[in-house]
Design an enzyme around this catalytic site. Structure first.
Site, PDB file in Angstrom:
ATOM      1  N   CYS A   7       0.861  -1.187   0.000  1.00 28.65           N
ATOM      2  CA  CYS A   7       0.000   0.000   0.000  1.00 28.65           C
ATOM      3  C   CYS A   7       0.897   1.236   0.000  1.00 28.65           C
ATOM      4  O   CYS A   7       2.056   1.162  -0.428  1.00 28.65           O
ATOM      5  CB  CYS A   7      -0.987  -0.026   1.165  1.00 28.65           C
ATOM      6  SG  CYS A   7      -0.236  -0.042   2.806  1.00 28.65           S
ATOM      7  N   ASN A  10       2.136   1.507   4.497  1.00 32.92           N
ATOM      8  CA  ASN A  10       2.471   0.217   5.155  1.00 32.92           C
ATOM      9  C   ASN A  10       2.145   0.242   6.646  1.00 32.92           C
ATOM     10  O   ASN A  10       2.833  -0.394   7.446  1.00 32.92           O
ATOM     11  CB  ASN A  10       3.952  -0.164   4.920  1.00 32.92           C
ATOM     12  CG  ASN A  10       4.294  -1.605   5.277  1.00 32.92           C
ATOM     13  OD1 ASN A  10       5.415  -1.877   5.707  1.00 32.92           O
ATOM     14  ND2 ASN A  10       3.384  -2.538   5.124  1.00 32.92           N
ATOM     15  N   CYS A  12      -1.611   0.694   7.393  1.00 32.69           N
ATOM     16  CA  CYS A  12      -3.052   0.401   7.461  1.00 32.69           C
ATOM     17  C   CYS A  12      -3.398  -0.846   6.642  1.00 32.69           C
ATOM     18  O   CYS A  12      -3.591  -1.930   7.196  1.00 32.69           O
ATOM     19  CB  CYS A  12      -3.874   1.597   6.982  1.00 32.69           C
ATOM     20  SG  CYS A  12      -3.625   3.086   7.992  1.00 32.69           S
ATOM     21  N   ARG A  13      -3.482  -0.714   5.315  1.00 30.83           N
ATOM     22  CA  ARG A  13      -4.033  -1.800   4.505  1.00 30.83           C
ATOM     23  C   ARG A  13      -3.106  -3.000   4.342  1.00 30.83           C
ATOM     24  O   ARG A  13      -3.533  -4.148   4.575  1.00 30.83           O
ATOM     25  CB  ARG A  13      -4.431  -1.263   3.117  1.00 30.83           C
ATOM     26  CG  ARG A  13      -5.590  -0.298   3.155  1.00 30.83           C
ATOM     27  CD  ARG A  13      -5.706   0.496   1.867  1.00 30.83           C
ATOM     28  NE  ARG A  13      -4.571   1.394   1.690  1.00 30.83           N
ATOM     29  CZ  ARG A  13      -4.335   2.126   0.617  1.00 30.83           C
ATOM     30  NH1 ARG A  13      -5.161   2.041  -0.418  1.00 30.83           N
ATOM     31  NH2 ARG A  13      -3.304   2.942   0.556  1.00 30.83           N
ATOM     32  N   SER A  14      -1.866  -2.759   3.921  1.00 30.24           N
ATOM     33  CA  SER A  14      -1.027  -3.934   3.579  1.00 30.24           C
ATOM     34  C   SER A  14      -0.595  -4.756   4.793  1.00 30.24           C
ATOM     35  O   SER A  14      -0.558  -5.988   4.690  1.00 30.24           O
ATOM     36  CB  SER A  14       0.163  -3.547   2.694  1.00 30.24           C
ATOM     37  OG  SER A  14       1.053  -2.688   3.359  1.00 30.24           O
ATOM     38  N   ASP A 122      -8.182   3.758   0.790  1.00 30.77           N
ATOM     39  CA  ASP A 122      -7.232   4.183   1.827  1.00 30.77           C
ATOM     40  C   ASP A 122      -8.018   4.694   3.042  1.00 30.77           C
ATOM     41  O   ASP A 122      -8.749   5.675   2.935  1.00 30.77           O
ATOM     42  CB  ASP A 122      -6.368   5.297   1.227  1.00 30.77           C
ATOM     43  CG  ASP A 122      -5.294   5.778   2.184  1.00 30.77           C
ATOM     44  OD1 ASP A 122      -5.349   5.431   3.379  1.00 30.77           O
ATOM     45  OD2 ASP A 122      -4.400   6.513   1.726  1.00 30.77           O
TER      46      ASP A 122
HETATM   47  P1  4NP Z   1      -1.910   2.729   4.070  1.00 33.35           P
HETATM   48  O1  4NP Z   1      -2.553   4.094   4.618  1.00 33.35           O
HETATM   49  O2  4NP Z   1      -1.307   3.065   2.713  1.00 33.35           O
HETATM   50  O3  4NP Z   1      -3.082   1.810   3.948  1.00 33.35           O
HETATM   51  O4  4NP Z   1      -0.881   2.286   5.083  1.00 33.35           O
HETATM   52  C1  4NP Z   1      -1.808   5.274   4.710  1.00 33.35           C
HETATM   53  C2  4NP Z   1      -0.980   5.478   5.793  1.00 33.35           C
HETATM   54  C3  4NP Z   1      -0.252   6.645   5.895  1.00 33.35           C
HETATM   55  C4  4NP Z   1      -0.368   7.609   4.912  1.00 33.35           C
HETATM   56  C5  4NP Z   1      -1.206   7.391   3.821  1.00 33.35           C
HETATM   57  C6  4NP Z   1      -1.926   6.211   3.711  1.00 33.35           C
HETATM   58  N1  4NP Z   1       0.349   8.824   5.026  1.00 33.35           N
HETATM   59  O5  4NP Z   1       0.160   9.701   4.157  1.00 33.35           O
HETATM   60  O6  4NP Z   1       1.140   8.989   5.964  1.00 33.35           O
END
Ligand code: 4NP
Length: 153
Positions: A7, A10, A12-14, A122
């Protein structure tokens, strides 16, 4: 077989996808067939544990989760057999790092969703409800993924 969930951050989703995959595979007794990991295309959360809302969501669904954030590297594209992007923007970033012969390894997580296709949204700027929705999408997409993978082991 080595599978990488990718993602943006790294956190939340992955890491949730990795944890759900590992638990489903363990429950099927297939843990020796697969190795899973996760990473982000961005470097904002290198070394961080998953977001507290990701951990809450995993605990609520009885999924063990342990991960330290890391960023995607070119070596990952060589080392993993299947690279699963959570959304089309993640996929575009992965493909930018990929040589031509790696591109066929890169798929979208929801290519395996029996109820639909598109992006795993997201949830970072969202609420607990958004994390619950991500969990539901991952839960059924990973069932679909494992069904496909079992055909090849
Ligand atoms: P992820 O979510 O891609 O599912 O881990 C996010 C976590 C952090 C950020 C964006 C998306 N960020 O911009 O810090």
């Amino acid at each position: 077989m080595k599978i990488l969930f990718v993602c943006l951050g790294n956190i939340c989703r992955s890491p949730l996808a990795e944890a759900v995959f590992n638990e489903k595979v363990r429950l099927k007794g297939l843990q020796n067939e697969f190795q899973a990991d996760s990473c982000g295309t961005g470097n904002y959360h290198v070394g961080d544990e998953p977001d507290h809302r990701t951990i809450t969501c995993a605990v609520k669904n009885r999924i063990p989760i342990h991960h330290s954030g890391r960023q995607l590297t070119r070596a990952d594209l060589e080392n993993f057999d299947l690279i699963l992007a959570m959304d089309s923007s993640n996929r575009a970033d992965i493909l930018k790092l990929s040589d031509l012969h790696h591109k066929t390894k890169v798929k979208l997580m929801r290519d395996y969703d029996p109820n639909g296709s598109g992006d795993v949204p997201d949830p970072y700027y969202g609420s607990e409800k958004n994390f619950d929705e991500v969990f539901k999408i991952l839960d059924r997409s990973i069932d679909g993924l494992i069904t496909e993978l079992i055909k090849s082991v």
